[in-house]
Motif scaffolding. Structure first.
Motif, PDB file in Angstrom:
ATOM      1  N   LEU A  53      -0.249  -2.392  -9.421  1.00  0.00           N
ATOM      2  CA  LEU A  53      -1.355  -1.801  -8.598  1.00  0.00           C
ATOM      3  C   LEU A  53      -1.364  -1.910  -6.756  1.00  0.00           C
ATOM      4  CD1 LEU A  53      -1.738   1.067  -9.141  1.00  0.00           C
ATOM      5  CD2 LEU A  53      -4.620   0.341  -9.400  1.00  0.00           C
ATOM      6  N   TYR A  54      -1.296  -2.818  -7.205  1.00  0.00           N
ATOM      7  CA  TYR A  54      -1.952  -3.061  -5.607  1.00  0.00           C
ATOM      8  C   TYR A  54      -0.602  -3.613  -5.065  1.00  0.00           C
ATOM      9  CZ  TYR A  54      -2.659  -6.722  -1.512  1.00  0.00           C
ATOM     10  OH  TYR A  54      -2.826  -7.376  -0.119  1.00  0.00           O
ATOM     11  N   VAL A  55       0.515  -4.618  -5.761  1.00  0.00           N
ATOM     12  CA  VAL A  55       1.970  -4.452  -4.696  1.00  0.00           C
ATOM     13  C   VAL A  55       2.223  -2.553  -4.377  1.00  0.00           C
ATOM     14  CG1 VAL A  55       4.057  -4.880  -5.112  1.00  0.00           C
ATOM     15  CG2 VAL A  55       1.928  -6.265  -6.053  1.00  0.00           C
ATOM     16  N   VAL A  56       2.397  -2.034  -5.554  1.00  0.00           N
ATOM     17  CA  VAL A  56       2.897  -0.733  -5.756  1.00  0.00           C
ATOM     18  C   VAL A  56       2.518   0.229  -4.258  1.00  0.00           C
ATOM     19  CG1 VAL A  56       4.011  -0.830  -7.016  1.00  0.00           C
ATOM     20  CG2 VAL A  56       1.647   0.526  -7.015  1.00  0.00           C
ATOM     21  N   VAL A  57       1.210  -0.089  -4.196  1.00  0.00           N
ATOM     22  CA  VAL A  57      -0.125   0.245  -3.009  1.00  0.00           C
ATOM     23  C   VAL A  57       0.355  -0.209  -2.177  1.00  0.00           C
ATOM     24  CG1 VAL A  57      -2.223   0.556  -2.319  1.00  0.00           C
ATOM     25  CG2 VAL A  57      -1.733   1.493  -4.355  1.00  0.00           C
ATOM     26  N   THR A  58       0.726  -1.466  -1.438  1.00  0.00           N
ATOM     27  CA  THR A  58       0.824  -2.053  -0.537  1.00  0.00           C
ATOM     28  C   THR A  58       1.852  -1.986  -0.099  1.00  0.00           C
ATOM     29  OG1 THR A  58       0.704  -4.130  -1.158  1.00  0.00           O
ATOM     30  CG2 THR A  58      -1.402  -3.875  -0.652  1.00  0.00           C
ATOM     31  N   GLU A  59       3.095  -1.563  -0.910  1.00  0.00           N
ATOM     32  CA  GLU A  59       4.687  -1.350  -0.418  1.00  0.00           C
ATOM     33  C   GLU A  59       4.840  -0.568  -0.186  1.00  0.00           C
ATOM     34  OE1 GLU A  59       6.645  -3.598   0.179  1.00  0.00           O
ATOM     35  OE2 GLU A  59       5.059  -5.184   0.131  1.00  0.00           O
ATOM     36  N   GLY A  60       3.291   0.758  -0.335  1.00  0.00           N
ATOM     37  CA  GLY A  60       4.172   2.367  -0.018  1.00  0.00           C
ATOM     38  C   GLY A  60       5.167   3.536  -0.697  1.00  0.00           C
ATOM     39  N   TYR A  61       4.567   2.501  -2.382  1.00  0.00           N
ATOM     40  CA  TYR A  61       6.105   2.772  -3.303  1.00  0.00           C
ATOM     41  C   TYR A  61       5.216   4.168  -4.179  1.00  0.00           C
ATOM     42  CZ  TYR A  61       8.593  -1.450  -3.181  1.00  0.00           C
ATOM     43  OH  TYR A  61       8.615  -2.198  -2.400  1.00  0.00           O
ATOM     44  N   ILE A  62       3.684   4.480  -4.188  1.00  0.00           N
ATOM     45  CA  ILE A  62       3.526   5.886  -5.036  1.00  0.00           C
ATOM     46  C   ILE A  62       2.824   6.722  -3.176  1.00  0.00           C
ATOM     47  CG2 ILE A  62       1.011   6.532  -5.439  1.00  0.00           C
ATOM     48  CD1 ILE A  62       0.590   3.683  -6.991  1.00  0.00           C
ATOM     49  N   SER A  63       3.048   6.179  -2.577  1.00  0.00           N
ATOM     50  CA  SER A  63       3.138   7.167  -0.494  1.00  0.00           C
ATOM     51  C   SER A  63       4.078   7.638  -0.588  1.00  0.00           C
ATOM     52  CB  SER A  63       1.898   6.225   0.199  1.00  0.00           C
ATOM     53  OG  SER A  63       2.429   5.336   0.779  1.00  0.00           O
ATOM     54  N   ASN A  64       4.852   7.087  -0.920  1.00  0.00           N
ATOM     55  CA  ASN A  64       6.687   8.046  -0.448  1.00  0.00           C
ATOM     56  C   ASN A  64       6.830   7.278  -2.004  1.00  0.00           C
ATOM     57  OD1 ASN A  64       8.765   8.731   0.670  1.00  0.00           O
ATOM     58  ND2 ASN A  64       9.056   7.057   1.633  1.00  0.00           N
ATOM     59  N   PRO A  65       7.359   9.003  -2.732  1.00  0.00           N
ATOM     60  CA  PRO A  65       8.299   8.300  -3.773  1.00  0.00           C
ATOM     61  C   PRO A  65      10.010   7.957  -3.768  1.00  0.00           C
ATOM     62  CG  PRO A  65       6.658   9.520  -4.303  1.00  0.00           C
ATOM     63  CD  PRO A  65       6.624   9.907  -2.463  1.00  0.00           C
ATOM     64  N   ARG A  66      10.391   8.841  -2.157  1.00  0.00           N
ATOM     65  CA  ARG A  66      11.416   8.776  -1.797  1.00  0.00           C
ATOM     66  C   ARG A  66      12.186   7.108  -1.806  1.00  0.00           C
ATOM     67  NH1 ARG A  66      14.821  13.229   0.157  1.00  0.00           N
ATOM     68  NH2 ARG A  66      12.543  15.188   0.343  1.00  0.00           N
ATOM     69  N   SER A  67      11.195   6.421  -1.586  1.00  0.00           N
ATOM     70  CA  SER A  67      11.445   4.484  -1.781  1.00  0.00           C
ATOM     71  C   SER A  67      12.394   4.493  -2.586  1.00  0.00           C
ATOM     72  CB  SER A  67      10.327   4.181  -0.839  1.00  0.00           C
ATOM     73  OG  SER A  67       9.249   4.337  -1.757  1.00  0.00           O
ATOM     74  N   LEU A  68      11.963   4.779  -3.723  1.00  0.00           N
ATOM     75  CA  LEU A  68      11.927   4.327  -5.023  1.00  0.00           C
ATOM     76  C   LEU A  68      13.536   4.939  -5.019  1.00  0.00           C
ATOM     77  CD1 LEU A  68      10.163   5.729  -7.799  1.00  0.00           C
ATOM     78  CD2 LEU A  68       9.808   3.209  -6.681  1.00  0.00           C
ATOM     79  N   TRP A  69      13.720   5.119  -4.570  1.00  0.00           N
ATOM     80  CA  TRP A  69      16.172   5.064  -4.283  1.00  0.00           C
ATOM     81  C   TRP A  69      16.294   5.468  -3.228  1.00  0.00           C
ATOM     82  CZ3 TRP A  69      12.863   9.508  -5.961  1.00  0.00           C
ATOM     83  CH2 TRP A  69      13.032  10.908  -5.132  1.00  0.00           C
ATOM     84  N   GLU A  70      15.702   5.421  -2.067  1.00  0.00           N
ATOM     85  CA  GLU A  70      16.347   5.255  -0.685  1.00  0.00           C
ATOM     86  C   GLU A  70      17.063   4.047  -0.377  1.00  0.00           C
ATOM     87  OE1 GLU A  70      13.223   6.697   2.364  1.00  0.00           O
ATOM     88  OE2 GLU A  70      13.972   8.851   1.556  1.00  0.00           O
ATOM     89  N   ASN A  71      18.107   3.329   0.538  1.00  0.00           N
ATOM     90  CA  ASN A  71      18.652   2.808   1.001  1.00  0.00           C
ATOM     91  C   ASN A  71      18.961   1.616  -0.612  1.00  0.00           C
ATOM     92  OD1 ASN A  71      18.111   3.137   3.538  1.00  0.00           O
ATOM     93  ND2 ASN A  71      15.901   2.876   3.334  1.00  0.00           N
ATOM     94  N   TYR A  72      19.147   2.189  -1.498  1.00  0.00           N
ATOM     95  CA  TYR A  72      19.221   1.638  -2.915  1.00  0.00           C
ATOM     96  C   TYR A  72      21.325   0.895  -2.479  1.00  0.00           C
ATOM     97  CZ  TYR A  72      21.249   0.205  -7.445  1.00  0.00           C
ATOM     98  OH  TYR A  72      22.072  -0.214  -8.707  1.00  0.00           O
ATOM     99  N   PRO A  73      20.787  -0.657  -3.078  1.00  0.00           N
ATOM    100  CA  PRO A  73      20.700  -1.226  -3.809  1.00  0.00           C
ATOM    101  C   PRO A  73      19.643  -2.165  -2.477  1.00  0.00           C
ATOM    102  CG  PRO A  73      22.550  -2.095  -2.973  1.00  0.00           C
ATOM    103  CD  PRO A  73      22.700  -0.905  -2.139  1.00  0.00           C
ATOM    104  N   HIS A  74      18.096  -2.442  -3.498  1.00  0.00           N
ATOM    105  CA  HIS A  74      17.118  -3.143  -3.043  1.00  0.00           C
ATOM    106  C   HIS A  74      17.129  -4.427  -3.061  1.00  0.00           C
ATOM    107  CE1 HIS A  74      15.731   1.153  -4.297  1.00  0.00           C
ATOM    108  NE2 HIS A  74      15.544   1.092  -2.200  1.00  0.00           N
ATOM    109  N   VAL A  75      18.718  -5.106  -2.687  1.00  0.00           N
ATOM    110  CA  VAL A  75      18.714  -5.993  -2.634  1.00  0.00           C
ATOM    111  C   VAL A  75      18.153  -7.089  -2.090  1.00  0.00           C
ATOM    112  CG1 VAL A  75      20.525  -8.061  -2.040  1.00  0.00           C
ATOM    113  CG2 VAL A  75      20.915  -5.729  -2.205  1.00  0.00           C
ATOM    114  N   TYR A  76      17.351  -7.102  -1.111  1.00  0.00           N
ATOM    115  CA  TYR A  76      16.156  -7.980  -0.318  1.00  0.00           C
ATOM    116  C   TYR A  76      14.708  -7.849  -0.929  1.00  0.00           C
ATOM    117  CZ  TYR A  76      20.455  -9.610   2.139  1.00  0.00           C
ATOM    118  OH  TYR A  76      21.152 -10.375   2.209  1.00  0.00           O
ATOM    119  N   LEU A  77      14.189  -8.740  -1.052  1.00  0.00           N
ATOM    120  CA  LEU A  77      12.405  -8.267  -1.623  1.00  0.00           C
ATOM    121  C   LEU A  77      10.860  -9.001  -1.050  1.00  0.00           C
ATOM    122  CD1 LEU A  77      13.889  -8.917  -5.119  1.00  0.00           C
ATOM    123  CD2 LEU A  77      13.936  -6.565  -4.331  1.00  0.00           C
ATOM    124  N   PRO A  78      10.689  -7.991  -0.380  1.00  0.00           N
ATOM    125  CA  PRO A  78       9.269  -8.693  -0.463  1.00  0.00           C
ATOM    126  C   PRO A  78       9.022  -9.641  -0.974  1.00  0.00           C
ATOM    127  CG  PRO A  78       9.120  -6.335   0.013  1.00  0.00           C
ATOM    128  CD  PRO A  78      10.098  -6.359  -1.232  1.00  0.00           C
TER     129      PRO A  78
END
Length: 317
Positions: A72-97
């Motif tokens: 929950l801390y990771v998805v909140v700080t990375e903004g995956y919940i506040s911005n659901p479009r980030s789940l598929w935008e700029n796919y492929p997500h090769v580089y990770l935090p």
């Protein structure tokens, strides 16, 4: 430099990191077992079957609670919940935090450490196939999301899955301490249904609407693009969605069957308790009332009008 963002990619060196954290997971497993679960088991005096299930649920409660808070801390700080479009935008997500990569490596290490723990914990032979199936499914899904660059979707799905599993194993722990307390199972049932609905909605959103709109629609394994060109085909997309819906339907069917069986056992137990609590004298009294149509006087049964209930024999003149 200040403000420089460092990101990471997967590689063969991940295996060394995973091996290191496998040993860390084994140590933490032993600490939880010795300083928490064993002390509780000594007070409860459980049978061998319940002892094994209690240890399993105790370990998974600690792991799932930690994973839910961390995820929950990771998805909140990375903004995956506040911005659901980030789940598929700029796919492929090769580089990770760093925190996303570290979370996935620790998850793989934990479920790999569970394999030797089957031997260390002396799990019964009847339980080994079930636990091996569970471990294999977790490893398959986590490694698949990590290697196929679907890490953002995988984080949300793991969060939902671990939340439902936490309540289930917590309910089992409470049940082992007090068999009459099953209220937490009802909470788990509600959480399970809600998480299944969210999971199905998320699949439809990402597979049905998100990935087909990705700009790069060509197969490019070097850049990590494995899926977007497939989901551009409507037949393939609908087939995948149909398989997902059928799988979720089968999970819900097993859940409903389990709930119906549990409720049936509960009502049978309640009815048996009521029958056992009924006084034994009432049954005998009802039998006497049915058998005796009159009343007793000096040991002789007489009718209500004072005459004998027996038929009189007529004497011949």
């Amino acid at each position: 430099a200040d403000g420089e963002l460092v990101q990471y990619h997967y590689g063969l060196k991940d295996l060394v990191t995973i091996l290191f954290y496998i040993f860390i997971a084994i140590i933490l497993h032993a600490v939880v077992q010795e300083y928490a679960l064993d002390k509780i088991n000594r007070r409860l005096h459980l049978s061998k079957v319940k002892h094994s299930k209690f240890n399993e649920s105790g370990q998974l409660v600690a792991f799932h609670l930690t994973s839910v808070i961390w995820c929950l801390y990771v998805v909140v700080t990375e903004g995956y919940i506040s911005n659901p479009r980030s789940l598929w935008e700029n796919y492929p997500h090769v580089y990770l935090p760093y925190q996303v990569k570290f979370f996935y490596l620790c998850q793989l290490a934990y479920w790999l450490h569970a394999l030797p723990e089957l031997y260390f914990q002396k799990v019964r032979k009847e339980e080994i196939p079930r636990q091996l199936r569970c471990i294999s499914l977790y490893l398959l899904h986590i490694a698949g999301a990590y290697l196929l660059n679907l890490t953002r979707l995988g984080l949300i799905l793991l969060l939902l899955q671990y939340l439902a599993e936490f309540f289930f194993h917590m309910a089992r722990l409470v049940y082992f301490t007090d068999e009459n307390n099953e209220k937490l199972f009802n909470v788990w049932a509600i959480v399970f249904v809600v998480t299944r609905l969210f999971t199905l909605t998320l699949y439809i959103l990402v597979i049905g609407f998100g990935l087909p709109r990705v700009e790069s629609q060509t197969l490019d394994p070097e850049r990590g693009n494995f899926f977007s060109f497939l989901f551009n085909n409507i037949l393939f997309r609908m087939s995948v969605l149909l398989l997902v819906c059928l799988f979720q339907a089968s999970v819900m069917w097993r859940f409903i069957h389990f709930q119906l069986r549990r409720w049936r056992e509960y009502w049978n137990e309640q009815s048996s308790r009521k029958r056992a609590a009924a006084p034994a004298g009432t049954k005998q009294q009802t039998k006497l009332l049915k058998r005796d149509s009159g009343y007793h006087e000096n040991g002789v049964v007489k009718a209500e009008n004072g005459t004998s209930p027996r038929t009189k024999k007529l004497k011949s003149p």
